[in-house]
Design a protein around this motif. Structure first.
Motif, PDB file in Angstrom:
ATOM      1  N   GLY A 154     -18.488 -12.664  -0.874  1.00  0.00           N
ATOM      2  CA  GLY A 154     -18.387 -11.298  -0.370  1.00  0.00           C
ATOM      3  C   GLY A 154     -17.814 -11.170   1.029  1.00  0.00           C
ATOM      4  N   GLU A 155     -16.518 -10.862   1.117  1.00  0.00           N
ATOM      5  CA  GLU A 155     -15.921 -10.530   2.414  1.00  0.00           C
ATOM      6  C   GLU A 155     -16.302  -9.094   2.752  1.00  0.00           C
ATOM      7  OE1 GLU A 155     -14.012 -13.861   0.652  1.00  0.00           O
ATOM      8  OE2 GLU A 155     -13.826 -11.806  -0.092  1.00  0.00           O
ATOM      9  N   THR A 156     -17.097  -8.929   3.790  1.00  0.00           N
ATOM     10  CA  THR A 156     -17.535  -7.608   4.205  1.00  0.00           C
ATOM     11  C   THR A 156     -16.548  -7.070   5.220  1.00  0.00           C
ATOM     12  OG1 THR A 156     -19.825  -8.320   3.879  1.00  0.00           O
ATOM     13  CG2 THR A 156     -19.471  -6.265   5.092  1.00  0.00           C
ATOM     14  N   ILE A 157     -15.983  -5.902   4.928  1.00  0.00           N
ATOM     15  CA  ILE A 157     -14.903  -5.365   5.747  1.00  0.00           C
ATOM     16  C   ILE A 157     -15.154  -3.910   6.120  1.00  0.00           C
ATOM     17  CG2 ILE A 157     -13.220  -6.921   4.682  1.00  0.00           C
ATOM     18  CD1 ILE A 157     -12.221  -4.560   3.002  1.00  0.00           C
ATOM     19  N   LEU A 158     -14.546  -3.507   7.228  1.00  0.00           N
ATOM     20  CA  LEU A 158     -14.384  -2.089   7.524  1.00  0.00           C
ATOM     21  C   LEU A 158     -13.024  -1.731   6.945  1.00  0.00           C
ATOM     22  CD1 LEU A 158     -15.154   0.591   8.906  1.00  0.00           C
ATOM     23  CD2 LEU A 158     -14.054  -0.283  10.984  1.00  0.00           C
ATOM     24  N   ALA A 159     -13.024  -1.211   5.726  1.00  0.00           N
ATOM     25  CA  ALA A 159     -11.770  -0.920   5.028  1.00  0.00           C
ATOM     26  C   ALA A 159     -11.125   0.316   5.630  1.00  0.00           C
ATOM     27  CB  ALA A 159     -12.024  -0.723   3.538  1.00  0.00           C
ATOM     28  N   ILE A 160      -9.798   0.283   5.687  1.00  0.00           N
ATOM     29  CA  ILE A 160      -9.016   1.340   6.334  1.00  0.00           C
ATOM     30  C   ILE A 160      -8.021   1.912   5.338  1.00  0.00           C
ATOM     31  CG2 ILE A 160      -7.429   1.862   8.230  1.00  0.00           C
ATOM     32  CD1 ILE A 160      -8.594  -0.538   9.745  1.00  0.00           C
ATOM     33  N   ASN A 161      -7.927   3.224   5.280  1.00  0.00           N
ATOM     34  CA  ASN A 161      -6.954   3.907   4.428  1.00  0.00           C
ATOM     35  C   ASN A 161      -5.577   3.824   5.092  1.00  0.00           C
ATOM     36  OD1 ASN A 161      -5.412   5.634   2.859  1.00  0.00           O
ATOM     37  ND2 ASN A 161      -7.053   7.143   2.623  1.00  0.00           N
ATOM     38  N   ASN A 162      -4.774   2.850   4.679  1.00  0.00           N
ATOM     39  CA  ASN A 162      -3.516   2.538   5.365  1.00  0.00           C
ATOM     40  C   ASN A 162      -2.443   3.613   5.248  1.00  0.00           C
ATOM     41  OD1 ASN A 162      -2.939  -0.907   5.952  1.00  0.00           O
ATOM     42  ND2 ASN A 162      -4.932  -0.062   5.402  1.00  0.00           N
ATOM     43  N   LYS A 163      -2.617   4.594   4.365  1.00  0.00           N
ATOM     44  CA  LYS A 163      -1.610   5.650   4.215  1.00  0.00           C
ATOM     45  C   LYS A 163      -2.025   6.960   4.875  1.00  0.00           C
ATOM     46  CE  LYS A 163       1.250   4.339   0.283  1.00  0.00           C
ATOM     47  NZ  LYS A 163       1.777   4.748  -1.043  1.00  0.00           N
ATOM     48  N   LEU A 164      -3.203   6.992   5.424  1.00  0.00           N
ATOM     49  CA  LEU A 164      -3.693   8.216   6.054  1.00  0.00           C
ATOM     50  C   LEU A 164      -3.307   8.235   7.529  1.00  0.00           C
ATOM     51  CD1 LEU A 164      -5.559  10.780   5.765  1.00  0.00           C
ATOM     52  CD2 LEU A 164      -7.417   9.311   6.616  1.00  0.00           C
ATOM     53  N   PRO A 165      -2.464   9.165   7.970  1.00  0.00           N
ATOM     54  CA  PRO A 165      -2.109   9.229   9.393  1.00  0.00           C
ATOM     55  C   PRO A 165      -3.346   9.507  10.245  1.00  0.00           C
ATOM     56  CG  PRO A 165      -0.613  10.536   8.055  1.00  0.00           C
ATOM     57  CD  PRO A 165      -1.760  10.161   7.173  1.00  0.00           C
ATOM     58  N   PRO A 166      -3.464   8.914  11.414  1.00  0.00           N
ATOM     59  CA  PRO A 166      -2.546   7.959  12.024  1.00  0.00           C
ATOM     60  C   PRO A 166      -2.855   6.493  11.680  1.00  0.00           C
ATOM     61  CG  PRO A 166      -4.254   8.488  13.591  1.00  0.00           C
ATOM     62  CD  PRO A 166      -4.569   9.269  12.334  1.00  0.00           C
ATOM     63  N   LEU A 167      -3.682   6.288  10.624  1.00  0.00           N
ATOM     64  CA  LEU A 167      -4.048   4.922  10.242  1.00  0.00           C
ATOM     65  C   LEU A 167      -2.869   4.175   9.606  1.00  0.00           C
ATOM     66  CD1 LEU A 167      -7.590   5.625   8.736  1.00  0.00           C
ATOM     67  CD2 LEU A 167      -7.016   4.857  11.038  1.00  0.00           C
ATOM     68  N   ASP A 168      -1.785   4.905   9.329  1.00  0.00           N
ATOM     69  CA  ASP A 168      -0.588   4.250   8.815  1.00  0.00           C
ATOM     70  C   ASP A 168       0.194   3.542   9.915  1.00  0.00           C
ATOM     71  OD1 ASP A 168       0.116   6.600  10.065  1.00  0.00           O
ATOM     72  OD2 ASP A 168       1.566   7.234   8.538  1.00  0.00           O
ATOM     73  N   ASP A 169      -0.268   3.669  11.157  1.00  0.00           N
ATOM     74  CA  ASP A 169       0.319   2.977  12.310  1.00  0.00           C
ATOM     75  C   ASP A 169      -0.499   1.709  12.573  1.00  0.00           C
ATOM     76  OD1 ASP A 169       1.009   2.100  14.946  1.00  0.00           O
ATOM     77  OD2 ASP A 169       1.652   4.127  15.471  1.00  0.00           O
ATOM     78  N   VAL A 170       0.161   0.549  12.523  1.00  0.00           N
ATOM     79  CA  VAL A 170      -0.542  -0.718  12.682  1.00  0.00           C
ATOM     80  C   VAL A 170      -1.268  -0.796  14.017  1.00  0.00           C
ATOM     81  CG1 VAL A 170       1.472  -1.933  13.638  1.00  0.00           C
ATOM     82  CG2 VAL A 170      -0.328  -3.237  12.449  1.00  0.00           C
ATOM     83  N   ARG A 171      -0.764  -0.098  15.036  1.00  0.00           N
ATOM     84  CA  ARG A 171      -1.415  -0.131  16.347  1.00  0.00           C
ATOM     85  C   ARG A 171      -2.783   0.546  16.298  1.00  0.00           C
ATOM     86  NH1 ARG A 171       3.577   2.447  19.539  1.00  0.00           N
ATOM     87  NH2 ARG A 171       3.418   3.725  17.645  1.00  0.00           N
ATOM     88  N   VAL A 172      -2.898   1.582  15.485  1.00  0.00           N
ATOM     89  CA  VAL A 172      -4.183   2.273  15.357  1.00  0.00           C
ATOM     90  C   VAL A 172      -5.184   1.378  14.617  1.00  0.00           C
ATOM     91  CG1 VAL A 172      -5.365   4.317  14.464  1.00  0.00           C
ATOM     92  CG2 VAL A 172      -3.050   4.517  15.418  1.00  0.00           C
ATOM     93  N   ARG A 173      -4.713   0.732  13.562  1.00  0.00           N
ATOM     94  CA  ARG A 173      -5.592  -0.189  12.828  1.00  0.00           C
ATOM     95  C   ARG A 173      -6.008  -1.362  13.717  1.00  0.00           C
ATOM     96  NH1 ARG A 173      -1.411   0.545   9.007  1.00  0.00           N
ATOM     97  NH2 ARG A 173      -0.818  -1.667   9.071  1.00  0.00           N
TER      98      ARG A 173
END
Length: 494
Positions: free
Chosen positions: A263-282
């Motif tokens: 089990g890899e426990t992650i804070l999953a991020i919606n990569n297509k939701l602005p501004p999360l589509d910006d790698v700098r924000v992630r």
């Protein structure tokens, strides 16, 4: 003296009878589980709680995972692989019957694999079967599977809970009345409370050592602790209250097993939701998170920090935690460079497991320090699957991926975190057909690095398997190479 002798003999006999009854009563077991399955078809849902109850117990595949993570024979007792790696000939076990008394044969295997890979398949791991060119029921006891390309993971893929063999006649009611070939049969489901299994008296393989197993659903950690202490439960795998483990460890009635999971426990991020589509924000989110605070606060120190989606106990694991070390100042700088107006409002959905609810609260406080306001929405498992997993209705979520060697999910653009990287997708295609172990290892290392550099998600920790059991329970899996509470070899010590 004469008057006492019959009484003494009677008392001894009573003790003997009581002892006999006590032994006889130790033929069943009650297992605690935090999450209740949304339904009982492991071939049409991503819910690990289904496999926890049914994997190996009720349903079986052609191959199966062992407690050490190895892949061994299941319904297929042996197989041959052609020299070009494209054709697998499986020889099925003899005398296998489904729990309704019908015979399990090659036609059922063909049906199951064709159903899983069909265009309209709703199998959560449909990609596992995409490399199959054809499935042929050569004769009742033989199945021939032809692949489009060689796949070194094929036997591994067939061991997943999503690849179990089902009968065409059972599909209509499989979600409420599962009919498999395993050592236990489904007996009863009291929704919101428990699922009851009974021993399959006509099991084709090594029979179960217990006559009955009850899975009792207790979502609240405090209630789980109380139920174990009251001895209402015999075992609680994935015990949800790690803060209570020292009490169990000090109590001679119980034993504590500390193992590993996939089990890899992650804070999953919606990569297509602005501004999360910006790698700098992630990347900013990843640097805002303090893994050690989460492990200490939510897990009471149990958990191994990870910096990518790969199990630390795997020989190909790369430690990339330094790429996303806790650095709030860097996080603020990245948000400024990305032109994000603060405070940034994001919805964070949290499913029921303790690591998610407790960890999510800690993460929200950490994000607030860099100007990100995570609005927490606690959801039930079915709601998480429908809205978060399938509907992409989230910004952030905390979840543990318990499937083994599942880094290939990042090659699926429609997967819930919607990461779309053509080069990564090509890499996963190549690793699927590569048979050289050294080259595969290098590809896995490259894959880990790619998703870490793209900050697809914020990687938190590898989920441990914390099990509390009565001291007389034997045969439990200490580690969890797949999400399962395999009860087929569990028994009471004599």
């Amino acid at each position: 003296m004469m008057t006492n002798k019959p009484f003494a003999l009677g008392l001894a006999g009573a003790f003997a009878l009581t002892a006999t009854l006590a032994v006889a009563q130790q033929s069943d077991m009650t297992i605690g589980q935090q999450l209740e399955p949304p339904h009982l078809d492991p071939t049409s849902a991503a819910a690990g709680a289904i496999d926890s109850v049914l994997y190996s117990n009720v349903f079986e595949g052609l191959t199966r995972f062992g407690p050490d993570g190895s892949v061994g024979p299941g319904l297929a007792r042996e197989w041959e692989i052609s020299d070009d790696g494209l054709t697998y000939t499986f020889h099925l076990a003899e005398g296998v019957k489904f729990h309704d008394g019908t015979t399990m044969d090659s036609e059922d295997v063909k049906f199951s694999l064709d159903r899983a890979r069909a265009e309209d398949s709703v199998n959560a791991q449909k990609a596992l079967f995409s490399g199959i060119e054809s499935v042929e029921a050569t004769d009742p006891a033989t199945v021939t599977v032809t692949l489009k390309n060689p796949d070194g993971n094929f036997l591994f893929n067939l061991a997943w809970g999503d690849a179990v063999i089902v009968a065409p006649e059972s599909i209509e009611n499989i979600k409420t009345t599962p009919i498999g070939t395993g050592a236990f049969m489904f007996d009863n489901w009291v929704q919101g409370d428990r699922i009851e299994l009974t021993k399959n008296p006509e099991y084709w393989g090594e029979p179960a050592m217990l006559d009955a197993v009850t899975f009792k659903f207790i979502s609240d950690p405090t209630a789980a602790f109380a139920a174990m202490m009251a001895e209402d439960l015999d075992v609680f795998p994935a015990f949800p209250a790690p803060e209570n483990l020292p009490q169990f460890d000090a109590d001679p009635r119980f034993k504590v097993l500390v193992g590993s999971t996939e089990g890899e426990t992650i804070l999953a991020i919606n990569n297509k939701l602005p501004p999360l589509d910006d790698v700098r924000v992630r990347q900013a989110i990843a640097h805002a998170v303090n893994r050690h605070e989460i492990i200490d606060g939510a897990q009471f120190g149990y958990g191994t920090p990870i910096g990518t989606h790969f199990a630390p106990h795997h020989p190909d694991y790369v430690d990339l935690t330094e790429m996303s070390q806790h650095d709030p100042e860097k996080a603020r700088t990245l948000l400024e460079e990305a032109g994000v107006s603060l405070p940034l409002q994001l919805k964070m959905t949290l499913p029921p497991p303790s690591y998610a609810r407790r960890g999510g609260e800690i993460i929200a406080a950490q994000l607030r320090q860099v100007g990100i306001e995570a609005e927490i929405e606690n959801v039930e498992w079915a709601q998480w699957l429908e809205a978060t997993f399938r509907g992409y209705d989230y910004g952030l979520t905390v979840i543990s991926h318990t499937e083994p060697l599942d880094i290939n999910i990042y090659a699926r653009p429609d997967y819930y975190f919607q990461y779309d990287n053509a080069e990564f997708q090509k890499l996963m295609e190549e690793v699927g057909v590569e048979s050289d172990p050294d080259k595969r290892s290098e590809m896995f290392r490259q894959a880990q690095t790619t998703i870490a550099e793209d900050y697809v998600n914020a990687y938190l920790f590898q989920l441990p398997l914390l099990t509390v059991a009565k001291t007389g329970v034997e045969g439990l899996w200490e580690n969890a190479p797949t999400q399962a509470a395999d009860m087929t070899a569990v028994h009471w010590a004599e």
